[in-house]
Design an enzyme around this catalytic site. Structure first.
Site, PDB file in Angstrom:
ATOM      1  N   TYR A 180       4.983   5.960  14.110  1.00  0.00           N
ATOM      2  CA  TYR A 180       3.815   5.985  14.982  1.00  0.00           C
ATOM      3  C   TYR A 180       3.284   4.580  15.196  1.00  0.00           C
ATOM      4  O   TYR A 180       3.671   3.632  14.498  1.00  0.00           O
ATOM      5  CB  TYR A 180       2.728   6.899  14.412  1.00  0.00           C
ATOM      6  CG  TYR A 180       1.974   6.343  13.218  1.00  0.00           C
ATOM      7  CD1 TYR A 180       2.594   6.210  11.978  1.00  0.00           C
ATOM      8  CD2 TYR A 180       0.652   5.936  13.328  1.00  0.00           C
ATOM      9  CE1 TYR A 180       1.906   5.697  10.885  1.00  0.00           C
ATOM     10  CE2 TYR A 180      -0.049   5.433  12.246  1.00  0.00           C
ATOM     11  CZ  TYR A 180       0.586   5.313  11.026  1.00  0.00           C
ATOM     12  OH  TYR A 180      -0.094   4.798   9.944  1.00  0.00           O
ATOM     13  N   GLU A 221      -1.585  -3.946   0.002  1.00  0.00           N
ATOM     14  CA  GLU A 221      -2.356  -3.919   1.252  1.00  0.00           C
ATOM     15  C   GLU A 221      -3.393  -2.816   1.136  1.00  0.00           C
ATOM     16  O   GLU A 221      -3.494  -2.146   0.105  1.00  0.00           O
ATOM     17  CB  GLU A 221      -1.428  -3.689   2.453  1.00  0.00           C
ATOM     18  CG  GLU A 221      -0.616  -2.406   2.372  1.00  0.00           C
ATOM     19  CD  GLU A 221       0.402  -2.247   3.500  1.00  0.00           C
ATOM     20  OE1 GLU A 221       0.215  -2.811   4.584  1.00  0.00           O
ATOM     21  OE2 GLU A 221       1.383  -1.523   3.274  1.00  0.00           O
ATOM     22  N   ARG A 235       7.184  -3.221  17.483  1.00  0.00           N
ATOM     23  CA  ARG A 235       7.249  -2.734  16.098  1.00  0.00           C
ATOM     24  C   ARG A 235       7.737  -1.285  16.070  1.00  0.00           C
ATOM     25  O   ARG A 235       8.493  -0.891  15.173  1.00  0.00           O
ATOM     26  CB  ARG A 235       5.878  -2.862  15.425  1.00  0.00           C
ATOM     27  CG  ARG A 235       5.925  -2.503  13.948  1.00  0.00           C
ATOM     28  CD  ARG A 235       4.619  -2.795  13.237  1.00  0.00           C
ATOM     29  NE  ARG A 235       3.535  -1.969  13.755  1.00  0.00           N
ATOM     30  CZ  ARG A 235       2.254  -2.126  13.431  1.00  0.00           C
ATOM     31  NH1 ARG A 235       1.882  -3.101  12.600  1.00  0.00           N
ATOM     32  NH2 ARG A 235       1.330  -1.338  13.936  1.00  0.00           N
ATOM     33  N   LYS A 282       6.729   1.949   9.976  1.00  0.00           N
ATOM     34  CA  LYS A 282       5.452   2.659  10.152  1.00  0.00           C
ATOM     35  C   LYS A 282       5.708   4.157  10.344  1.00  0.00           C
ATOM     36  O   LYS A 282       5.652   4.669  11.462  1.00  0.00           O
ATOM     37  CB  LYS A 282       4.685   2.051  11.334  1.00  0.00           C
ATOM     38  CG  LYS A 282       3.207   2.413  11.345  1.00  0.00           C
ATOM     39  CD  LYS A 282       2.460   1.530  12.316  1.00  0.00           C
ATOM     40  CE  LYS A 282       1.011   1.967  12.512  1.00  0.00           C
ATOM     41  NZ  LYS A 282       0.202   1.937  11.307  1.00  0.00           N
TER      42      LYS A 282
END
Ligand code: PDD
Length: 294
Positions: free
Chosen positions: A33, A181, A52, A148
């Protein structure tokens, strides 16, 4: 109010959109996504998000790829048809549905592609003005965080735990004590000497688009970000901390695990980063200046 979504090449009422329960996105989280911020009716860094997306699909061996030019047109139309001024467009691509459950992925997938627009204040929010409180949660995700995917259960549980403990978000801690992160953001600290530090890109973290734009915007002002791992205890000792993501742009972090960072309020370096980013997306940096300093 109805809203227009896009499913497999067709614009539909979001409430009417249907996908198969056999979809591999549903059964295996076999899906990726992107979330692209919209400010002042403009899509921010859409080209970087689509690049990406393509990388994520290639890393997972999809073979079949959606046409980026069509995806760009879809994003523009979702912004227009939904009269989106500020918010984001969400796009998800799965390896499709085949009427059953098979761990082995099909060699030539028929993709499921879904997108919708969501209004949301991004720039002038209480979080951007006052900062957020984060907890530290163990990073229990798989080893390819650079892709992702929608396999977001670890992040969802970490954020839910943060909320349960009266905080706003979670920063994820690797077994070696370093912070990888945020649960849905990249994480930064500012040392007492004024150096901005964030983890180097690798399979450990997502290469944030907001991160890339912050790097560029600061470089234009002659400010360099040091890329290295930092520990939770360094974060506790830091003068400032902040996070970046398409859904929250640049957000000061003022408390980690119940302890204030620096003075416990957004600091001058973070404000400078917020202003540089605002300028980069065509917003008025004076708006950030009006938030005030620590
Ligand atoms: N998440 N790291 C993780 C784990 C993320 O999920 C995200 C974004 C980022 C920041 O990436 P970017 O700057 O490209 O948004 C870093 C999105 C916003 C989400 O899951 O909603």
């Amino acid at each position: 109010m109805t809203r227009t979504a896009w499913l497999n090449g067709v614009f539909v009422d979001a409430g009417e959109a249907r996908i198969s329960p056999f979809d591999r996105g549903f059964l295996f989280a076999d899906s990726v996504y992107e979330v692209t911020a919209v400010y002042n009716g403009c899509l921010i860094d859409l080209d970087l998000h689509l690049r990406r997306l393509e990388r994520s699909l290639n890393e997972l061996g999809y073979g079949t790829l959606p046409d980026p030019a069509e995806l760009a047109r879809v994003h523009e139309r979702l912004v227009r048809d939904n009269r989106l001024v500020e918010g984001y467009v969400y796009l998800q691509v799965t390896r499709g549905a085949y009427g059953g459950r098979d761990f082995v992925a099909p060699p030539r997938p028929v993709l499921t592609c879904f997108a919708f627009a969501e209004p949301r204040t991004l720039l002038d929010t209480p979080a951007a003005r006052n900062g957020i409180r984060v907890i530290a949660a163990p990073d229990i995700r798989w080893a390819r965080r650079d892709i992702k995917t929608t396999g977001l259960l670890a992040q969802s549980l970490a954020k839910t735990e943060a909320r349960r403990r009266g905080a706003d978000d979670a920063w994820l801690v690797a077994p070696d004590g370093s912070i990888t992160e945020g649960a849905s953001s990249n994480a930064y600290i500012v040392t007492r000497e004024g150096a901005i530090i964030t983890r180097r890109l690798s399979n450990d973290i997502l290469a944030g688009v907001t991160r890339a734009t912050v790097f560029r915007a600061l470089a234009a002002e002659g400010i360099r970000i040091s890329e290295r791992a930092f520990t939770l205890s360094e974060a506790h000792d830091a003068a400032e901390a902040f996070s970046t993501a398409a859904t929250a742009l640049v957000t000061p972090v003022v408390m980690i695990e119940g302890e204030p960072v620096g003075g416990g309020a957004p600091g001058p370096v973070t404000r400078r980063v917020q202003m540089a980013y605002a300028r980069a997306i065509g917003a008025d940096p004076e708006m950030i200046a009006a938030f005030g300093a620590a």
